[in-house]
Design a protein around this motif. Structure first.
Motif, mmCIF file in Angstrom:
data_model
loop_
_atom_site.group_PDB
_atom_site.id
_atom_site.type_symbol
_atom_site.label_atom_id
_atom_site.label_comp_id
_atom_site.label_asym_id
_atom_site.label_seq_id
_atom_site.Cartn_x
_atom_site.Cartn_y
_atom_site.Cartn_z
ATOM 1 N N GLU A 1 0.820 -1.203 0.000
ATOM 2 C CA GLU A 1 0.000 0.000 0.000
ATOM 3 C C GLU A 1 0.860 1.261 0.000
ATOM 4 N N SER A 2 2.016 1.165 0.611
ATOM 5 C CA SER A 2 2.901 2.324 0.698
ATOM 6 C C SER A 2 3.696 2.570 -0.573
ATOM 7 N N ASP B 1 4.006 3.263 -4.720
ATOM 8 C CA ASP B 1 3.213 3.838 -5.803
ATOM 9 C C ASP B 1 3.281 3.021 -7.084
ATOM 10 N N CYS C 1 9.404 -3.033 -2.474
ATOM 11 C CA CYS C 1 8.524 -4.066 -1.902
ATOM 12 C C CYS C 1 9.264 -5.370 -1.660
ATOM 13 N N ILE D 1 2.555 -9.275 -1.007
ATOM 14 C CA ILE D 1 1.172 -9.063 -1.423
ATOM 15 C C ILE D 1 0.850 -10.003 -2.586
ATOM 16 N N GLU E 1 -2.007 -10.965 -5.443
ATOM 17 C CA GLU E 1 -3.144 -10.402 -6.158
ATOM 18 C C GLU E 1 -3.738 -11.449 -7.085
ATOM 19 N N ARG F 1 -7.127 -9.647 -2.922
ATOM 20 C CA ARG F 1 -5.773 -9.476 -2.380
ATOM 21 C C ARG F 1 -5.619 -10.281 -1.098
ATOM 22 N N SER G 1 -2.113 -11.393 1.839
ATOM 23 C CA SER G 1 -0.706 -11.165 2.187
ATOM 24 C C SER G 1 -0.171 -12.344 2.978
#
Length: 399
Positions: A323-324, A326, A334, A341, A343, A355, A357
């Motif tokens: 989430e942090s 972009d 990441c 994460i 997906e 989603r 984790s």
């Protein structure tokens, strides 16, 4: 043996065709019947020997010295029109014959093997069947399939040994039952009606035919099980499959899970099957060896199951960004985080299945009874594997 057969046959005919002027005792009819049965056993013993006999060309015969013409050191050649007969396929050079057999289809090789003993051995050679095996079954043959074939061979041999013992005991019973000819006849009739199929051997031809006939159930994995049920889209589950040559499709049977018994799905197409990429059983957790290498954008397969009673299936997904982050590849960090994460973009944004984790360093089985349990991860390295999942992508977004 042939002299015994010729001398014994008139005795049988005499007993079976004689017309006595006075009624004979009852034991004479039983003796006549036993003689006929004994003659039948002699014929059945001689039949395999006669089949192995090969004709000898007259042109190759050499007369004894007593039949030679006086004054000449060479024997007369026996005149025979067969000397001028056309050349057979067995007279071809070895290389030419192998080239011809190598161009035959599997059905052609089976037909050619039925011509004679020499061609039978040649047509069963593994080097002739390797190409056919790879072309038709190569996509489904892996270590699990080879192991299953070995187990199938062992089981058929054990069954054959048991059947042979039973047949041997029946044979001795039949011999002793000569004192009661009617029961002996019934036994012979029942035994003659049973057709003995040849046992499979450890050859590629035999393996091919066992798969083709559907007798051998092959361990495989099925994409989008149960005819593409919405609950299994973009997943791949373990199953045993059997080929149906009449429809060129497969029957798939899935292991039981939860309260559901074993499920059998019919009409599974070739493009929905693959060989298991790993040897991990369906109920076991796969040990992941790629967690430290996972980066955003990597294509993966991850184990998932509804609850502890269900087997794992392999589900397609990609590694997403935190989430942090972009999403800019130049500034993405990441891969340095312990959180990975997952997906599943076949589901609509906002879906609870979109989603998830996991922990990169301490990942085992994670989840709960509501959302299911995630297991081991495979990082997809092959472009063909990724393209296959893209090919199976659902037309409509899942909720």
């Amino acid at each position: 043996m042939l002299f015994f057969l010729v001398s014994f046959f008139p005795f049988v005919v005499l007993l079976s065709k004689s017309l006595p002027l006075e009624p004979l005792p009852q034991w004479t009819s039983e003796t006549r019947l036993v003689s006929i049965l004994l003659f039948q056993e002699v014929l059945s013993f001689l039949a395999p020997l006669l089949e192995r006999c090969r004709p000898v060309r007259a042109g190759n015969l050499t007369l004894p010295s007593s039949m030679m013409s006086p004054g000449k050191g060479r024997p007369h050649r026996v005149e025979n029109v067969e000397e001028l007969a056309e050349m057979s396929v067995l007279d071809l050079p070895e290389l030419a014959l192998d080239c011809i057999l190598g161009r035959l289809s599997p059905a052609g090789l089976r037909n050619m093997a039925a011509v004679c003993g020499s061609l039978k051995e040649r047509c069963r050679s593994d080097h002739l069947w390797e190409k056919h095996m790879k072309e038709k079954w190569g996509r489904l043959i892996g270590n699990a399939a080879r192991k299953e074939w070995k187990l199938y061979l062992a089981s058929t041999r054990d069954s054959a040994v048991g059947a042979e013992d039973i047949n041997r005991s029946k044979k001795w019973t039949g011999v002793l039952s000569c004192l009661w000819p009617i029961s002996w006849l019934n036994f012979r009739i029942d035994s003659g009606n049973k057709h003995k199929s040849p046992l499979p051997d450890d050859s590629i031809m035999s393996w091919y035919r066992s798969l083709e006939s559907g007798k051998l159930w092959l361990p495989a994995q099925v994409y989008n099980r149960e005819h593409g049920h919405v609950g299994f889209m973009l997943s791949c589950y373990d199953a045993e499959v059997s080929y149906d040559c009449s429809t060129d499709t497969f029957h798939a049977r899935y292991p039981p899970h939860g309260r559901r018994m074993m499920i059998i799905e019919e009409g599974v197409q070739w493009d929905r099957l693959r060989a298991p990429p790993v040897s991990t059983p369906a109920y076991d957790l796969h040990i992941s060896d790629c967690l430290s290498d996972l980066r955003a954008g990597d294509h993966i397969e991850i184990q998932w199951r509804r609850n502890k009673e269900f087997p794992y299936g392999w589900w397609y997904g990609v590694i997403g960004h935190l989430e942090s982050c972009d999403g800019n590849e130049l500034f993405c960090h990441c891969h340095l985080s312990d959180t990975v994460i997952l997906e599943f973009n076949q589901y609509t944004p906002g879906s609870r299945w979109r989603r998830a984790s996991i922990n990169r360093k301490a990942h085992r089985e994670e989840g709960n009874e509501t959302d299911g349990f995630f297991g081991g991860i495979r990082k997809l390295q092959s472009k063909d594997e990724i393209a296959k999942w893209r090919q199976l992508w659902p037309k409509d977004v899942l909720v």
